[in-house]
Design a protein around this motif. Structure first.
Motif, mmCIF file in Angstrom:
data_model
loop_
_atom_site.group_PDB
_atom_site.id
_atom_site.type_symbol
_atom_site.label_atom_id
_atom_site.label_comp_id
_atom_site.label_asym_id
_atom_site.label_seq_id
_atom_site.Cartn_x
_atom_site.Cartn_y
_atom_site.Cartn_z
ATOM 1 N N ALA A 143 0.832 -1.207 0.000
ATOM 2 C CA ALA A 143 0.000 0.000 0.000
ATOM 3 C C ALA A 143 0.869 1.261 0.000
ATOM 4 N N TYR A 144 1.915 1.267 0.800
ATOM 5 C CA TYR A 144 2.813 2.416 0.826
ATOM 6 C C TYR A 144 3.603 2.532 -0.476
ATOM 7 N N LEU A 145 4.010 1.417 -1.059
ATOM 8 C CA LEU A 145 4.698 1.464 -2.350
ATOM 9 C C LEU A 145 3.812 2.102 -3.421
ATOM 10 N N LEU A 146 2.546 1.689 -3.453
ATOM 11 C CA LEU A 146 1.613 2.254 -4.433
ATOM 12 C C LEU A 146 1.357 3.736 -4.172
ATOM 13 N N GLY A 147 1.227 4.098 -2.902
ATOM 14 C CA GLY A 147 1.048 5.512 -2.565
ATOM 15 C C GLY A 147 2.255 6.350 -2.941
ATOM 16 N N ALA A 148 3.443 5.804 -2.713
ATOM 17 C CA ALA A 148 4.663 6.523 -3.076
ATOM 18 C C ALA A 148 4.757 6.695 -4.583
ATOM 19 N N PHE A 149 4.364 5.671 -5.322
ATOM 20 C CA PHE A 149 4.396 5.763 -6.778
ATOM 21 C C PHE A 149 3.393 6.791 -7.297
ATOM 22 N N ALA A 150 2.246 6.936 -6.631
ATOM 23 C CA ALA A 150 1.180 7.813 -7.121
ATOM 24 C C ALA A 150 1.288 9.257 -6.644
ATOM 25 N N ALA A 151 2.072 9.541 -5.618
ATOM 26 C CA ALA A 151 2.066 10.869 -4.987
ATOM 27 C C ALA A 151 2.420 11.996 -5.960
ATOM 28 N N VAL A 152 3.523 11.880 -6.629
ATOM 29 C CA VAL A 152 3.968 12.966 -7.510
ATOM 30 C C VAL A 152 3.126 13.057 -8.788
ATOM 31 N N PRO A 153 2.799 11.939 -9.458
ATOM 32 C CA PRO A 153 1.927 12.078 -10.634
ATOM 33 C C PRO A 153 0.564 12.693 -10.309
ATOM 34 N N ALA A 154 0.003 12.341 -9.144
ATOM 35 C CA ALA A 154 -1.290 12.920 -8.759
ATOM 36 C C ALA A 154 -1.163 14.424 -8.556
ATOM 37 N N ALA A 155 -0.088 14.843 -7.892
ATOM 38 C CA ALA A 155 0.139 16.281 -7.695
ATOM 39 C C ALA A 155 0.371 16.981 -9.027
ATOM 40 N N GLY A 156 1.079 16.324 -9.927
ATOM 41 C CA GLY A 156 1.313 16.904 -11.252
ATOM 42 C C GLY A 156 0.026 17.088 -12.034
ATOM 43 N N MET A 157 -0.858 16.097 -11.954
ATOM 44 C CA MET A 157 -2.149 16.222 -12.646
ATOM 45 C C MET A 157 -2.972 17.370 -12.063
ATOM 46 N N LEU A 158 -2.949 17.492 -10.741
ATOM 47 C CA LEU A 158 -3.679 18.596 -10.120
ATOM 48 C C LEU A 158 -3.091 19.949 -10.525
#
Length: 122
Positions: free
Chosen positions: A71-86
């Motif tokens: 779960a933390y690996l997936l969250g770490a992978f998604a953190a920056v792309p999600a912020a970039g999309m926002l």
């Protein structure tokens, strides 16, 4: 987990946070070169995700549980792309603030991943 990779991702994430924070301080939105930086950090996080899954597949176990680790690996992978999309939807300095915040979140997730895996991990 690979300690060097975790440290590299944390350092790259903090560098991205400082870079985007500086852009926000100068009232600038995220620019193309910020997205290149986000791509580099995201690729590092993808490598970490692959390495973590491979280690789990080889039978290695994190100290605090595999489900939490993944779960933390997936969250770490998604953190920056999600912020970039926002940041694409907010083309002001607040887009840069969003990316800086996402990068800080990634750095904190890296510390937590290190704790979840355990300091005795390879």
């Amino acid at each position: 987990m690979l300690d060097a990779l975790t440290v590299a991702i944390g350092a790259a994430a903090l560098a991205l946070a400082i870079w985007c924070g500086h852009a926000a301080w100068r009232d600038q939105p995220t620019k193309d070169w910020h997205f290149i930086g986000m791509a580099v950090v995201t690729v590092l996080a993808l490598v970490q995700l692959v390495v973590g899954v491979v280690q789990l597949a080889r039978g290695e176990k994190p100290e605090q549980g595999s489900v939490l680790f993944v779960a933390y690996l997936l969250g770490a992978f998604a953190a920056v792309p999600a912020a970039g999309m926002l940041s694409l939807s907010e083309r002001t300095k607040w887009g840069s603030v969003t990316v800086a915040a996402g990068a800080v979140v990634l750095a904190v997730l890296e510390v937590r991943l290190y704790d979840i895996w355990g300091s005795t991990g390879a």
